[in-house]
Design an enzyme around this catalytic site. Structure first.
Site, PDB file in Angstrom:
ATOM      1  N   ILE A 183       4.330   2.859  11.111  1.00  0.00           N
ATOM      2  CA  ILE A 183       2.934   3.214  11.784  1.00  0.00           C
ATOM      3  C   ILE A 183       3.203   4.682  12.521  1.00  0.00           C
ATOM      4  CG2 ILE A 183       2.558   0.825  12.027  1.00  0.00           C
ATOM      5  CD1 ILE A 183       3.193   1.211  14.980  1.00  0.00           C
ATOM      6  N   THR A 184       2.159   5.111  12.737  1.00  0.00           N
ATOM      7  CA  THR A 184       1.853   6.438  13.563  1.00  0.00           C
ATOM      8  C   THR A 184       1.117   6.062  14.637  1.00  0.00           C
ATOM      9  OG1 THR A 184       0.116   7.297  12.408  1.00  0.00           O
ATOM     10  CG2 THR A 184       2.367   7.994  11.748  1.00  0.00           C
ATOM     11  N   GLY A 208       3.355  16.547  18.497  1.00  0.00           N
ATOM     12  CA  GLY A 208       2.452  15.234  18.581  1.00  0.00           C
ATOM     13  C   GLY A 208       3.226  13.996  18.013  1.00  0.00           C
ATOM     14  N   ARG A 245       0.954  -1.204  -0.123  1.00  0.00           N
ATOM     15  CA  ARG A 245       0.034   0.001  -0.081  1.00  0.00           C
ATOM     16  C   ARG A 245       0.573   1.197  -0.117  1.00  0.00           C
ATOM     17  NH1 ARG A 245      -3.835   0.420   4.612  1.00  0.00           N
ATOM     18  NH2 ARG A 245      -2.222  -0.218   5.982  1.00  0.00           N
ATOM     19  N   GLY A 246       0.369   2.348  -0.277  1.00  0.00           N
ATOM     20  CA  GLY A 246       1.012   3.614  -0.293  1.00  0.00           C
ATOM     21  C   GLY A 246       2.217   3.606  -0.978  1.00  0.00           C
ATOM     22  N   TYR A 301       7.290   8.971  16.560  1.00  0.00           N
ATOM     23  CA  TYR A 301       7.524   8.905  15.140  1.00  0.00           C
ATOM     24  C   TYR A 301       8.902   9.797  14.695  1.00  0.00           C
ATOM     25  CZ  TYR A 301       6.464   8.946  10.008  1.00  0.00           C
ATOM     26  OH  TYR A 301       6.347   8.769   8.813  1.00  0.00           O
ATOM     27  N   GLY A 307       8.356  13.593   2.163  1.00  0.00           N
ATOM     28  CA  GLY A 307       7.553  14.784   2.824  1.00  0.00           C
ATOM     29  C   GLY A 307       6.255  14.309   2.694  1.00  0.00           C
ATOM     30  N   ASP A 327      -0.004   9.240  17.269  1.00  0.00           N
ATOM     31  CA  ASP A 327       0.276  10.402  17.879  1.00  0.00           C
ATOM     32  C   ASP A 327      -0.306  10.926  18.898  1.00  0.00           C
ATOM     33  OD1 ASP A 327       1.706  10.498  15.077  1.00  0.00           O
ATOM     34  OD2 ASP A 327       0.195  11.968  14.246  1.00  0.00           O
TER      35      ASP A 327
END
Length: 240
Positions: free
Chosen positions: A85-86, A143, A12-13, A147, A178, A88
């Site tokens: 993963i995140t 936050g 994915r992504g 990460y 980015g 936050d």
């Protein structure tokens, strides 16, 4: 020359685009995933790229998974560590699970994956390792202490491993994307996303293909004189 490439988070992504770019370059590609089996199955059916499921934060799972890939596709000469993963939260509200899950998945996986391919690469005297960091590992982000710490750690890890591998013709580089048009960024609140885009000098989000083209270049046999470098692909948002 056709080689075997492994891409974590490869269905994915950014990982999907990287897997496809390496396949287009003539390589045998293995795409690793962990959670979304439906997406992985759809990806594999559409691309004919085999998929393998394991948790990259688990050292033994990486050992066993890599052994399976090499048994089916051949020795891994190209490794792209993309899985991430995140979770936050502002630090004063972050619990230990949020911290360690992100650290272990995003940074711990660098050790888990590289440790199990380095000996083979050294024996064959060839390797290409590309580690996916982030603009937020360079500039920080509210936050995202977990990460940002993990993604910053990837940069130091990549430089150290590049020194270890250089004499054996193993290159190790980092790519720091980015904000790109992926499912992860799509979860950002629309008003926040507009502020992010406003801060990108080129005036748009990146595409997964923007990242994949660079990764494919760094994975090429002809890129042997490039190692220990960090490549910023962020539309000018951060200029280190």
């Amino acid at each position: 020359m056709q080689r075997t490439a492994l891409v974590t988070g490869g269905t994915r992504g950014l990982g999907k685009a990287i897997s496809l770019a390496l396949q287009a370059g003539g390589h045998r590609v293995a795409a690793v995933y962990h959670c979304n089996a439906d997406a992985a199955s759809t990806f594999s059916e559409a691309t004919a790229i085999p998929v393998f499921r394991w948790d990259v934060s688990d050292f033994n799972a990486c050992r066993d998974g890599i052994a399976t890939v090499e048994q089916q596709l051949g020795p891994i000469d190209i490794l792209v560590n993309n899985a991430g993963i995140t979770s936050d939260a502002l630090l004063h509200r972050m619990d230990p699970d949020q911290w360690w899950q992100v650290i272990n998945t995003n940074l711990g996986s660098m050790f888990n994956m590289c440790r199990h391919v380095m000996e083979g690469m050294r024996a064959r005297e060839f390797g290409r390792i590309v580690n996916i960091s982030s603009v937020n590992g360079e500039k920080g982000q509210l936050g995202q202490a977990n990460y940002a710490a993990a993604k910053a750690g990837i940069l130091g890890f990549s430089r150290a491993l590049a020194l270890e591998g250089a004499r054996k013709q193993i290159t190790v580089n980092a790519v720091a994307p980015g904000y790109c048009d992926t499912d992860m960024v799509a979860e950002v609140a629309p008003d926040v996303l507009q502020k992010i885009i406003a801060g990108i000098p080129v005036g748009r989000l990146g595409t997964p293909e923007d990242i994949a083209r660079l990764v494919a270049f760094l994975a090429d046999d002809a890129s042997g004189f490039i190692t220990g470098a960090t490549f910023d692909v962020n539309g000018g948002q951060y200029m280190g």
